[in-house]
Enzyme design. Sequence first.
Site, PDB file in Angstrom:
ATOM      1  N   LYS A  72       0.797  -1.229   0.000  1.00  0.00           N
ATOM      2  CA  LYS A  72       0.000   0.000   0.000  1.00  0.00           C
ATOM      3  C   LYS A  72       0.836   1.289   0.000  1.00  0.00           C
ATOM      4  O   LYS A  72       0.434   2.275  -0.599  1.00  0.00           O
ATOM      5  CB  LYS A  72      -0.887   0.036   1.243  1.00  0.00           C
ATOM      6  CG  LYS A  72      -2.118  -0.827   1.163  1.00  0.00           C
ATOM      7  CD  LYS A  72      -2.885  -0.674   2.474  1.00  0.00           C
ATOM      8  CE  LYS A  72      -4.294  -1.143   2.343  1.00  0.00           C
ATOM      9  NZ  LYS A  72      -5.097  -0.848   3.541  1.00  0.00           N
ATOM     10  N   ASP A 115     -10.392   3.249   1.796  1.00  0.00           N
ATOM     11  CA  ASP A 115     -10.704   2.965   3.210  1.00  0.00           C
ATOM     12  C   ASP A 115     -11.328   4.189   3.887  1.00  0.00           C
ATOM     13  O   ASP A 115     -12.344   4.074   4.576  1.00  0.00           O
ATOM     14  CB  ASP A 115      -9.435   2.581   3.987  1.00  0.00           C
ATOM     15  CG  ASP A 115      -9.055   1.125   3.773  1.00  0.00           C
ATOM     16  OD1 ASP A 115      -9.932   0.323   3.403  1.00  0.00           O
ATOM     17  OD2 ASP A 115      -7.871   0.796   3.985  1.00  0.00           O
ATOM     18  N   GLY A 264     -17.194  -1.525  12.290  1.00  0.00           N
ATOM     19  CA  GLY A 264     -16.478  -1.260  11.039  1.00  0.00           C
ATOM     20  C   GLY A 264     -17.044  -1.946   9.803  1.00  0.00           C
ATOM     21  O   GLY A 264     -16.432  -1.878   8.724  1.00  0.00           O
TER      22      GLY A 264
HETATM   23  P1  NAD Z   1      -2.064  -0.682  11.800  1.00  0.00           P
HETATM   24  O1  NAD Z   1      -1.196  -1.792  12.317  1.00  0.00           O
HETATM   25  O2  NAD Z   1      -1.666   0.058  10.587  1.00  0.00           O
HETATM   26  O3  NAD Z   1      -2.255   0.394  12.999  1.00  0.00           O
HETATM   27  C1  NAD Z   1      -2.543  -0.024  14.336  1.00  0.00           C
HETATM   28  C2  NAD Z   1      -2.760   1.213  15.210  1.00  0.00           C
HETATM   29  O4  NAD Z   1      -3.207   0.767  16.507  1.00  0.00           O
HETATM   30  C3  NAD Z   1      -1.520   2.049  15.451  1.00  0.00           C
HETATM   31  O5  NAD Z   1      -1.892   3.396  15.583  1.00  0.00           O
HETATM   32  C4  NAD Z   1      -1.000   1.485  16.782  1.00  0.00           C
HETATM   33  O6  NAD Z   1      -0.204   2.421  17.488  1.00  0.00           O
HETATM   34  C5  NAD Z   1      -2.297   1.233  17.509  1.00  0.00           C
HETATM   35  N1  NAD Z   1      -2.194   0.200  18.538  1.00  0.00           N
HETATM   36  C6  NAD Z   1      -1.663  -1.056  18.385  1.00  0.00           C
HETATM   37  N2  NAD Z   1      -1.747  -1.738  19.548  1.00  0.00           N
HETATM   38  C7  NAD Z   1      -2.327  -0.903  20.452  1.00  0.00           C
HETATM   39  C8  NAD Z   1      -2.675  -1.032  21.818  1.00  0.00           C
HETATM   40  N3  NAD Z   1      -2.435  -2.150  22.517  1.00  0.00           N
HETATM   41  N4  NAD Z   1      -3.276   0.026  22.441  1.00  0.00           N
HETATM   42  C9  NAD Z   1      -3.533   1.163  21.755  1.00  0.00           C
HETATM   43  N5  NAD Z   1      -3.204   1.354  20.447  1.00  0.00           N
HETATM   44  C10 NAD Z   1      -2.617   0.312  19.812  1.00  0.00           C
HETATM   45  O7  NAD Z   1      -3.514  -1.332  11.631  1.00  0.00           O
HETATM   46  P2  NAD Z   1      -4.685  -0.846  10.643  1.00  0.00           P
HETATM   47  O8  NAD Z   1      -4.521  -1.475   9.327  1.00  0.00           O
HETATM   48  O9  NAD Z   1      -4.804   0.639  10.744  1.00  0.00           O
HETATM   49  O10 NAD Z   1      -5.955  -1.548  11.331  1.00  0.00           O
HETATM   50  C11 NAD Z   1      -6.463  -1.086  12.579  1.00  0.00           C
HETATM   51  C12 NAD Z   1      -7.829  -1.732  12.827  1.00  0.00           C
HETATM   52  O11 NAD Z   1      -8.757  -1.284  11.839  1.00  0.00           O
HETATM   53  C13 NAD Z   1      -7.823  -3.265  12.732  1.00  0.00           C
HETATM   54  O12 NAD Z   1      -8.704  -3.775  13.691  1.00  0.00           O
HETATM   55  C14 NAD Z   1      -8.350  -3.536  11.343  1.00  0.00           C
HETATM   56  O13 NAD Z   1      -9.014  -4.791  11.259  1.00  0.00           O
HETATM   57  C15 NAD Z   1      -9.352  -2.403  11.209  1.00  0.00           C
HETATM   58  N6  NAD Z   1      -9.626  -2.055   9.801  1.00  0.00           N
HETATM   59  C16 NAD Z   1     -10.913  -2.107   9.401  1.00  0.00           C
HETATM   60  C17 NAD Z   1     -11.226  -1.764   8.102  1.00  0.00           C
HETATM   61  C18 NAD Z   1     -12.663  -1.831   7.680  1.00  0.00           C
HETATM   62  O14 NAD Z   1     -12.930  -1.834   6.472  1.00  0.00           O
HETATM   63  N7  NAD Z   1     -13.588  -1.843   8.614  1.00  0.00           N
HETATM   64  C19 NAD Z   1     -10.221  -1.371   7.199  1.00  0.00           C
HETATM   65  C20 NAD Z   1      -8.901  -1.311   7.655  1.00  0.00           C
HETATM   66  C21 NAD Z   1      -8.620  -1.673   8.964  1.00  0.00           C
END
Ligand code: NAD
Length: 298
Positions: A72, A115, A264
């Site tokens: 990405k 997204d 979500g």
């Molecule tokens: P990512 O790994 O890029 O980012 C994770 C984020 O969470 C970071 O900001 C990190 O600092 C934070 N984080 C991690 N562990 C943590 C903790 N213990 N306490 C507090 N903050 C914490 O992940 P992403 O791709 O941004 O995905 C994040 C969430 O969003 C996931 O659950 C993913 O499934 C969901 N998501 C949903 C959709 C959708 O279409 N609904 C799309 C993309 C991602």
Amino acid sequence: MPNVSGHTELVGLMAYPIRHTQSPTTHNLAYDWLGCDVIQLAFEVDNDTLKDSVQAIRSLKMLGSNISMPNKTVVHQYLDEVDPAAQLCGAINTVVNTRDEKGEVSGYLKGYNTDGAGYWQAVKEEGIDIKGMKMVLIGTGGAATAIAAVGALSGLAELHIFNIQDKFYARGEEMAAKINESTECKATMNDLADKDLLKKLMQEADIFCDATGVGMHPLEDLTNIPDTSFFRPDLIVTDTVYAPRETVMMKQAKEAGCTKVYNGIGMMLFQALIAIEKYTLKPITPELITYMKQQLGI
Ligand code: NAD
């Protein structure tokens, strides 16, 4: 599933690992319902094979491709143009082989991030107008930065981002700076450990989003919000997690009397539908949304 013939057109999905994906199920249901002779297939593509794979979109005259991790944030270098929201968040999840004046694919590839648009479309579908709103957003990863970028470009007045002090924190600082430089939205970056500030800004906010994945396996018993007093009943509360359908944070919000609480799933559905619209040039209709929700059990 469509009947594949010599005329069938191809949409890709390029990521690694990818075999767990639900994307082809969603896309192919929609193509079938729309009457499009199009099929999506998933390909194992990593950073080493990405350049050739993107060139294949041109040479095979594909309609485009979804892009997921680890591609990405690097795919932009192989494209002809990148949409402003994708530029602002620094990640692309959709590459479109744009059409010429005859409606044929042109080989000119444009990158988007659906997204963020998917999240905000799901919010809009609930009858909520983002213009002039104040938002508190937890997270600075892929989902959060996409939501922040589209929100800032679409009329949010204020965006207060919080994150833990991990490797993602600096990305939030950069994001807030870019938003302040290039949009009308006022953005701040804050430490999630500062719970007094989080509570104060949540009390003043119109909409709240947790985009960290806290609340999803293996963190399904956790929440970033210390107690229910952080939520005002009229706060719009959203989570990017869709499995489970209700996170601990969403339960807290409901206990506090919030009535507009969303998971979500809407984001997941609309990020796919927005990409499908770009590939096929067929509009997203209420009938298509209803059909997809029924098929996906939403
Ligand atoms: P990512 O790994 O890029 O980012 C994770 C984020 O969470 C970071 O900001 C990190 O600092 C934070 N984080 C991690 N562990 C943590 C903790 N213990 N306490 C507090 N903050 C914490 O992940 P992403 O791709 O941004 O995905 C994040 C969430 O969003 C996931 O659950 C993913 O499934 C969901 N998501 C949903 C959709 C959708 O279409 N609904 C799309 C993309 C991602």
